[in-house]
Design a protein around this motif. Structure first.
Motif, PDB file in Angstrom:
ATOM      1  N   LEU A 146      56.653  40.551  32.425  1.00 46.85           N
ATOM      2  CA  LEU A 146      55.743  41.289  33.299  1.00 46.85           C
ATOM      3  C   LEU A 146      55.401  40.378  34.470  1.00 46.85           C
ATOM      4  O   LEU A 146      54.872  39.284  34.270  1.00 46.85           O
ATOM      5  N   LEU A 147      55.689  40.813  35.679  1.00 48.66           N
ATOM      6  CA  LEU A 147      55.373  40.037  36.867  1.00 48.66           C
ATOM      7  C   LEU A 147      53.966  40.420  37.318  1.00 48.66           C
ATOM      8  O   LEU A 147      53.671  41.609  37.472  1.00 48.66           O
ATOM      9  N   CYS A 148      53.089  39.430  37.516  1.00 46.56           N
ATOM     10  CA  CYS A 148      51.657  39.672  37.733  1.00 46.56           C
ATOM     11  C   CYS A 148      51.209  39.098  39.074  1.00 46.56           C
ATOM     12  O   CYS A 148      51.421  37.911  39.341  1.00 46.56           O
ATOM     13  N   LEU A 149      50.559  39.930  39.890  1.00 51.27           N
ATOM     14  CA  LEU A 149      50.121  39.537  41.221  1.00 51.27           C
ATOM     15  C   LEU A 149      48.606  39.408  41.267  1.00 51.27           C
ATOM     16  O   LEU A 149      47.885  40.346  40.924  1.00 51.27           O
ATOM     17  N   ALA A 150      48.143  38.252  41.723  1.00 49.78           N
ATOM     18  CA  ALA A 150      46.705  38.006  41.839  1.00 49.78           C
ATOM     19  C   ALA A 150      46.149  38.661  43.089  1.00 49.78           C
ATOM     20  O   ALA A 150      46.865  38.991  44.034  1.00 49.78           O
ATOM     21  N   GLY A 151      44.829  38.819  43.097  1.00 50.56           N
ATOM     22  CA  GLY A 151      44.151  39.441  44.226  1.00 50.56           C
ATOM     23  C   GLY A 151      43.351  38.441  45.025  1.00 50.56           C
ATOM     24  O   GLY A 151      43.759  37.322  45.272  1.00 50.56           O
ATOM     25  N   GLY A 152      42.166  38.836  45.381  1.00 49.39           N
ATOM     26  CA  GLY A 152      41.271  38.033  46.190  1.00 49.39           C
ATOM     27  C   GLY A 152      40.803  38.793  47.434  1.00 49.39           C
ATOM     28  O   GLY A 152      39.676  39.242  47.489  1.00 49.39           O
ATOM     29  N   PRO A 153      41.680  38.960  48.463  1.00 52.78           N
ATOM     30  CA  PRO A 153      42.994  38.314  48.589  1.00 52.78           C
ATOM     31  C   PRO A 153      42.872  36.805  48.833  1.00 52.78           C
ATOM     32  O   PRO A 153      41.807  36.308  49.162  1.00 52.78           O
ATOM     33  N   GLY A 154      43.999  36.141  48.645  1.00 50.17           N
ATOM     34  CA  GLY A 154      44.048  34.706  48.884  1.00 50.17           C
ATOM     35  C   GLY A 154      43.398  33.878  47.805  1.00 50.17           C
ATOM     36  O   GLY A 154      42.902  32.782  48.073  1.00 50.17           O
ATOM     37  N   ARG A 155      43.422  34.356  46.548  1.00 45.87           N
ATOM     38  CA  ARG A 155      42.816  33.598  45.458  1.00 45.87           C
ATOM     39  C   ARG A 155      43.903  33.010  44.563  1.00 45.87           C
ATOM     40  O   ARG A 155      44.920  33.656  44.290  1.00 45.87           O
ATOM     41  N   ASP A 156      43.670  31.804  44.110  1.00 46.80           N
ATOM     42  CA  ASP A 156      44.577  31.128  43.193  1.00 46.80           C
ATOM     43  C   ASP A 156      44.789  32.006  41.958  1.00 46.80           C
ATOM     44  O   ASP A 156      43.837  32.471  41.325  1.00 46.80           O
ATOM     45  N   ALA A 157      46.049  32.240  41.602  1.00 46.66           N
ATOM     46  CA  ALA A 157      46.373  33.138  40.494  1.00 46.66           C
ATOM     47  C   ALA A 157      45.898  32.630  39.146  1.00 46.66           C
ATOM     48  O   ALA A 157      45.955  33.366  38.159  1.00 46.66           O
ATOM     49  N   ALA A 158      45.388  31.393  39.087  1.00 47.90           N
ATOM     50  CA  ALA A 158      44.885  30.859  37.822  1.00 47.90           C
ATOM     51  C   ALA A 158      43.784  31.735  37.237  1.00 47.90           C
ATOM     52  O   ALA A 158      43.578  31.746  36.014  1.00 47.90           O
ATOM     53  N   TYR A 159      43.072  32.487  38.073  1.00 49.10           N
ATOM     54  CA  TYR A 159      41.975  33.299  37.552  1.00 49.10           C
ATOM     55  C   TYR A 159      42.460  34.425  36.637  1.00 49.10           C
ATOM     56  O   TYR A 159      41.689  34.973  35.853  1.00 49.10           O
ATOM     57  N   LEU A 160      43.744  34.762  36.725  1.00 49.93           N
ATOM     58  CA  LEU A 160      44.301  35.790  35.838  1.00 49.93           C
ATOM     59  C   LEU A 160      44.390  35.296  34.397  1.00 49.93           C
ATOM     60  O   LEU A 160      44.417  36.103  33.462  1.00 49.93           O
ATOM     61  N   GLY A 161      44.438  33.978  34.211  1.00 44.24           N
ATOM     62  CA  GLY A 161      44.608  33.437  32.868  1.00 44.24           C
ATOM     63  C   GLY A 161      45.871  33.995  32.237  1.00 44.24           C
ATOM     64  O   GLY A 161      46.924  34.083  32.878  1.00 44.24           O
ATOM     65  N   ASP A 162      45.761  34.394  30.957  1.00 46.20           N
ATOM     66  CA  ASP A 162      46.901  35.053  30.309  1.00 46.20           C
ATOM     67  C   ASP A 162      46.634  36.540  30.172  1.00 46.20           C
ATOM     68  O   ASP A 162      47.231  37.213  29.332  1.00 46.20           O
ATOM     69  N   LEU A 163      45.714  37.046  31.010  1.00 43.79           N
ATOM     70  CA  LEU A 163      45.383  38.472  31.053  1.00 43.79           C
ATOM     71  C   LEU A 163      44.983  39.001  29.673  1.00 43.79           C
ATOM     72  O   LEU A 163      45.489  40.013  29.198  1.00 43.79           O
TER      73      LEU A 163
END
Length: 287
Positions: free
Chosen positions: A27-44
Protein backbone atom coordinates in the motif's frame (compact mmCIF):
# COMPACT_ATOMS: atom_id res chain seq x y z
CA UNK A 1 17.70 4.53 2.94
CA UNK A 2 15.96 3.81 -0.37
CA UNK A 3 15.59 6.58 -2.93
CA UNK A 4 13.91 6.94 -6.30
CA UNK A 5 14.57 9.35 -9.16
CA UNK A 6 11.85 11.62 -10.51
CA UNK A 7 11.15 12.80 -14.04
CA UNK A 8 13.10 16.02 -13.39
CA UNK A 9 16.02 14.04 -11.96
CA UNK A 10 15.42 14.72 -8.27
CA UNK A 11 16.33 11.95 -5.82
CA UNK A 12 13.55 11.46 -3.26
CA UNK A 13 13.46 9.23 -0.20
CA UNK A 14 10.88 6.63 0.73
CA UNK A 15 10.43 4.21 3.61
CA UNK A 16 9.26 0.61 3.51
CA UNK A 17 7.40 -0.60 6.59
CA UNK A 18 6.11 -4.08 7.26
CA UNK A 19 7.13 -7.64 6.44
CA UNK A 20 9.23 -8.41 3.42
CA UNK A 21 7.81 -11.11 1.21
CA UNK A 22 4.21 -10.58 2.35
CA UNK A 23 1.64 -12.27 0.16
CA UNK A 24 -0.45 -9.11 0.35
CA UNK A 25 0.25 -6.35 -2.18
CA UNK A 26 1.88 -3.18 -0.83
CA UNK A 27 0.00 0.00 0.00
CA UNK A 28 1.56 3.29 -1.08
CA UNK A 29 0.77 6.01 1.52
CA UNK A 30 0.89 9.78 0.99
CA UNK A 31 1.26 12.19 3.90
CA UNK A 32 -0.59 15.48 4.16
CA UNK A 33 0.04 18.74 5.92
CA UNK A 34 0.70 19.85 3.25
CA UNK A 35 4.45 19.76 3.58
CA UNK A 36 4.58 17.56 6.68
CA UNK A 37 7.14 14.86 7.35
CA UNK A 38 5.48 11.51 6.60
CA UNK A 39 6.72 10.16 9.94
CA UNK A 40 3.43 11.32 11.47
CA UNK A 41 1.65 8.49 9.63
CA UNK A 42 3.51 5.95 11.75
CA UNK A 43 2.41 2.48 10.68
CA UNK A 44 -1.18 3.71 10.25
CA UNK A 45 -2.55 1.95 13.27
CA UNK A 46 -0.87 -1.37 12.53
CA UNK A 47 -1.58 -1.59 8.79
CA UNK A 48 2.08 -2.52 8.35
CA UNK A 49 1.53 -5.66 10.41
CA UNK A 50 0.37 -7.71 7.46
CA UNK A 51 1.55 -5.88 4.37
CA UNK A 52 4.28 -3.51 3.30
CA UNK A 53 3.59 0.20 3.41
CA UNK A 54 5.55 2.33 0.95
CA UNK A 55 5.79 5.85 2.40
CA UNK A 56 7.53 8.54 0.34
CA UNK A 57 8.90 11.79 1.74
CA UNK A 58 7.61 14.46 -0.62
CA UNK A 59 9.95 17.22 -1.76
CA UNK A 60 11.39 19.25 1.07
CA UNK A 61 10.14 16.92 3.81
CA UNK A 62 11.78 14.12 5.78
CA UNK A 63 14.93 12.93 4.05
CA UNK A 64 13.95 14.30 0.63
CA UNK A 65 15.73 17.45 -0.58
CA UNK A 66 14.05 20.76 -1.22
CA UNK A 67 12.82 21.41 -4.74
CA UNK A 68 15.16 23.44 -6.92
CA UNK A 69 12.08 24.73 -8.76
CA UNK A 70 9.41 25.91 -6.27
CA UNK A 71 6.64 24.99 -8.71
CA UNK A 72 7.45 21.32 -8.03
CA UNK A 73 5.77 21.63 -4.62
CA UNK A 74 2.36 22.03 -6.29
CA UNK A 75 0.19 18.96 -5.90
CA UNK A 76 -0.08 18.07 -9.64
CA UNK A 77 3.71 17.79 -9.74
CA UNK A 78 3.74 15.76 -6.52
CA UNK A 79 1.40 13.34 -8.30
CA UNK A 80 4.02 12.99 -11.04
CA UNK A 81 6.50 11.99 -8.34
CA UNK A 82 4.10 9.22 -7.28
CA UNK A 83 4.20 7.87 -10.82
CA UNK A 84 8.01 7.91 -10.75
CA UNK A 85 7.95 5.93 -7.50
CA UNK A 86 5.52 3.40 -9.00
CA UNK A 87 7.83 2.88 -11.97
CA UNK A 88 10.84 2.58 -9.65
CA UNK A 89 9.07 -0.13 -7.63
CA UNK A 90 8.01 -1.97 -10.78
CA UNK A 91 4.34 -2.03 -9.81
CA UNK A 92 1.95 -2.48 -12.73
CA UNK A 93 -1.00 -1.64 -10.48
CA UNK A 94 -1.18 -0.78 -6.80
CA UNK A 95 -3.34 0.49 -3.94
CA UNK A 96 -2.93 4.14 -2.91
CA UNK A 97 -3.81 5.88 0.38
CA UNK A 98 -3.67 9.62 1.01
CA UNK A 99 -4.33 11.52 4.22
CA UNK A 100 -5.54 15.13 4.31
CA UNK A 101 -3.56 17.05 1.66
CA UNK A 102 -2.06 13.73 0.58
CA UNK A 103 -5.60 12.83 -0.50
CA UNK A 104 -5.46 15.75 -2.96
CA UNK A 105 -2.22 14.39 -4.42
CA UNK A 106 -3.80 10.94 -4.58
CA UNK A 107 -6.78 12.34 -6.48
CA UNK A 108 -4.50 14.10 -8.96
CA UNK A 109 -2.65 10.82 -9.48
CA UNK A 110 -5.88 8.87 -9.91
CA UNK A 111 -7.12 11.35 -12.50
CA UNK A 112 -3.88 11.12 -14.50
CA UNK A 113 -3.29 7.36 -14.14
CA UNK A 114 -6.59 5.62 -13.35
CA UNK A 115 -5.43 2.40 -14.96
CA UNK A 116 -2.65 2.03 -12.38
CA UNK A 117 -4.86 1.83 -9.29
CA UNK A 118 -6.51 -1.22 -7.74
CA UNK A 119 -7.91 0.68 -4.72
CA UNK A 120 -7.91 4.28 -3.50
CA UNK A 121 -8.26 5.26 0.18
CA UNK A 122 -8.76 8.93 1.06
CA UNK A 123 -8.54 9.67 4.79
CA UNK A 124 -10.03 12.88 6.20
CA UNK A 125 -9.70 14.80 2.93
CA UNK A 126 -10.43 18.46 2.39
CA UNK A 127 -12.56 19.54 -0.57
CA UNK A 128 -10.70 22.56 -1.95
CA UNK A 129 -10.10 20.56 -5.12
CA UNK A 130 -13.87 20.17 -5.47
CA UNK A 131 -14.26 23.94 -5.17
CA UNK A 132 -16.22 23.95 -1.91
CA UNK A 133 -15.18 24.53 1.69
CA UNK A 134 -17.90 23.31 4.07
CA UNK A 135 -17.95 24.90 7.51
CA UNK A 136 -18.87 21.84 9.56
CA UNK A 137 -15.31 21.60 10.93
CA UNK A 138 -16.02 24.85 12.76
CA UNK A 139 -19.31 23.40 13.99
CA UNK A 140 -17.52 20.32 15.32
CA UNK A 141 -14.96 22.51 17.08
CA UNK A 142 -17.64 24.69 18.68
CA UNK A 143 -19.59 21.65 19.83
CA UNK A 144 -16.63 20.69 22.03
CA UNK A 145 -16.36 23.98 23.92
CA UNK A 146 -17.22 22.22 27.18
CA UNK A 147 -13.89 20.31 27.10
CA UNK A 148 -11.07 21.54 29.33
CA UNK A 149 -8.61 22.31 26.53
CA UNK A 150 -11.09 24.29 24.41
CA UNK A 151 -10.63 27.90 25.67
CA UNK A 152 -6.84 27.82 25.15
CA UNK A 153 -7.21 26.09 21.79
CA UNK A 154 -9.75 28.66 20.58
CA UNK A 155 -7.35 31.51 21.36
CA UNK A 156 -4.45 29.64 19.72
CA UNK A 157 -6.46 29.13 16.51
CA UNK A 158 -7.06 32.89 16.27
CA UNK A 159 -3.44 33.74 16.99
CA UNK A 160 -2.15 31.28 14.40
CA UNK A 161 -3.69 33.41 11.67
CA UNK A 162 -1.29 36.25 12.55
CA UNK A 163 1.77 34.33 13.74
CA UNK A 164 4.90 34.42 11.59
CA UNK A 165 7.69 33.31 13.94
CA UNK A 166 8.23 29.58 13.47
CA UNK A 167 8.82 28.89 17.17
CA UNK A 168 5.59 30.70 18.02
CA UNK A 169 3.70 28.80 15.32
CA UNK A 170 4.90 25.49 16.72
CA UNK A 171 3.81 26.41 20.24
CA UNK A 172 0.40 27.57 19.05
CA UNK A 173 -0.08 24.43 16.97
CA UNK A 174 0.39 22.26 20.02
CA UNK A 175 -2.01 24.39 22.05
CA UNK A 176 -4.61 24.07 19.29
CA UNK A 177 -3.85 20.40 18.59
CA UNK A 178 -6.68 18.83 20.67
CA UNK A 179 -9.20 19.97 18.06
CA UNK A 180 -7.70 17.40 15.66
CA UNK A 181 -8.30 14.41 17.96
CA UNK A 182 -11.32 12.76 19.50
CA UNK A 183 -9.63 12.68 22.92
CA UNK A 184 -6.66 14.41 24.48
CA UNK A 185 -4.90 11.48 26.10
CA UNK A 186 -1.35 10.13 26.04
CA UNK A 187 -1.32 8.74 22.45
CA UNK A 188 -2.85 11.93 21.07
CA UNK A 189 -0.50 14.17 23.06
CA UNK A 190 2.57 12.26 21.90
CA UNK A 191 1.43 12.37 18.27
CA UNK A 192 0.69 16.10 18.43
CA UNK A 193 3.99 16.92 20.15
CA UNK A 194 5.91 15.90 17.02
CA UNK A 195 3.96 18.12 14.63
CA UNK A 196 5.98 21.32 15.08
CA UNK A 197 9.23 19.67 14.08
CA UNK A 198 7.64 17.93 11.10
CA UNK A 199 6.41 21.03 9.31
CA UNK A 200 7.91 22.28 6.06
CA UNK A 201 6.70 25.88 5.59
CA UNK A 202 8.02 26.21 2.03
CA UNK A 203 6.49 22.96 0.68
CA UNK A 204 3.28 23.90 2.48
CA UNK A 205 3.14 27.32 0.83
CA UNK A 206 3.80 25.84 -2.61
CA UNK A 207 1.15 23.11 -2.52
CA UNK A 208 -1.54 25.17 -4.29
CA UNK A 209 0.78 27.79 -5.74
CA UNK A 210 0.35 28.33 -9.47
CA UNK A 211 -2.33 25.65 -9.91
CA UNK A 212 -4.55 27.02 -12.66
CA UNK A 213 -8.32 26.66 -12.61
CA UNK A 214 -8.06 24.66 -15.83
CA UNK A 215 -5.77 22.19 -14.06
CA UNK A 216 -8.23 21.77 -11.21
CA UNK A 217 -11.07 21.22 -13.68
CA UNK A 218 -9.01 18.66 -15.61
CA UNK A 219 -8.35 16.71 -12.40
CA UNK A 220 -12.06 16.68 -11.56
CA UNK A 221 -12.90 15.49 -15.07
CA UNK A 222 -10.32 12.75 -14.73
CA UNK A 223 -11.85 11.52 -11.47
CA UNK A 224 -15.01 10.58 -13.39
CA UNK A 225 -12.89 8.02 -15.26
CA UNK A 226 -11.47 6.32 -12.17
CA UNK A 227 -12.67 2.73 -12.28
CA UNK A 228 -11.19 1.35 -9.07
CA UNK A 229 -13.17 1.29 -5.80
CA UNK A 230 -12.68 4.34 -3.60
CA UNK A 231 -13.03 4.54 0.18
CA UNK A 232 -13.36 7.93 1.90
CA UNK A 233 -12.86 7.85 5.67
CA UNK A 234 -14.10 10.71 7.86
CA UNK A 235 -14.28 11.31 11.61
CA UNK A 236 -17.20 12.86 13.43
CA UNK A 237 -14.79 14.78 15.71
CA UNK A 238 -12.54 16.04 12.93
CA UNK A 239 -12.45 19.79 13.54
CA UNK A 240 -9.73 20.20 10.89
CA UNK A 241 -11.39 18.86 7.73
CA UNK A 242 -14.88 18.08 8.97
CA UNK A 243 -17.08 15.40 7.44
CA UNK A 244 -18.95 17.12 4.61
CA UNK A 245 -15.75 17.58 2.63
CA UNK A 246 -15.40 13.80 2.46
CA UNK A 247 -18.89 13.54 1.01
CA UNK A 248 -18.03 16.09 -1.68
CA UNK A 249 -14.84 14.21 -2.51
CA UNK A 250 -16.68 10.89 -2.77
CA UNK A 251 -19.27 12.43 -5.10
CA UNK A 252 -16.49 13.27 -7.57
CA UNK A 253 -15.94 9.55 -8.29
CA UNK A 254 -18.17 7.03 -10.07
CA UNK A 255 -17.59 4.35 -7.40
CA UNK A 256 -16.86 5.74 -3.94
CA UNK A 257 -18.17 4.98 -0.49
CA UNK A 258 -17.95 7.22 2.57
CA UNK A 259 -17.30 5.62 5.94
CA UNK A 260 -17.73 8.03 8.86
CA UNK A 261 -16.14 6.83 12.10
CA UNK A 262 -17.69 7.67 15.47
CA UNK A 263 -15.57 9.39 18.14
CA UNK A 264 -12.72 9.82 15.67
CA UNK A 265 -10.84 12.99 14.75
CA UNK A 266 -8.44 13.97 11.97
CA UNK A 267 -6.06 11.08 12.68
CA UNK A 268 -8.23 7.93 12.82
CA UNK A 269 -5.28 5.58 13.27
CA UNK A 270 -4.32 7.46 16.46
CA UNK A 271 -7.80 7.80 17.97
CA UNK A 272 -9.20 4.38 17.04
CA UNK A 273 -6.63 2.11 15.39
CA UNK A 274 -8.81 -0.94 15.98
CA UNK A 275 -11.58 0.67 13.93
CA UNK A 276 -9.40 2.18 11.24
CA UNK A 277 -7.08 -0.74 10.50
CA UNK A 278 -9.72 -3.44 9.83
CA UNK A 279 -11.83 -0.98 7.83
CA UNK A 280 -8.97 -0.31 5.43
CA UNK A 281 -7.89 -3.96 5.31
CA UNK A 282 -11.39 -5.13 4.49
CA UNK A 283 -11.68 -2.55 1.74
CA UNK A 284 -8.33 -3.54 0.23
CA UNK A 285 -9.60 -7.12 -0.03
CA UNK A 286 -12.60 -6.05 -2.15
CA UNK A 287 -12.46 -6.31 -5.91
Amino acid sequence: MPYFRTADDAELHYRVLGPAGSALPPLLCLAGGPGRDAAYLGDLGGLAGGRQLIVPDSRGTGASPAATDPSRYAFPHLAEDVEALRAHLGLARFALLGHNAGATVAQAYAAAHPERLTHLVLVCPGSRLQGELPDDAREIFTSRMHEEWWPRAAVAVQELAEASDLAEVRELLYTAAPLAYARWEAPQRAHAAAEGGQLGPVPRAGFWQGVAETTREAVLAGLRRVGCPVLVVTGDRDAVAGMRAGELVAAAFPDARVRPLHLVGHYPWVDEPDLFRPLVEEFLHTS
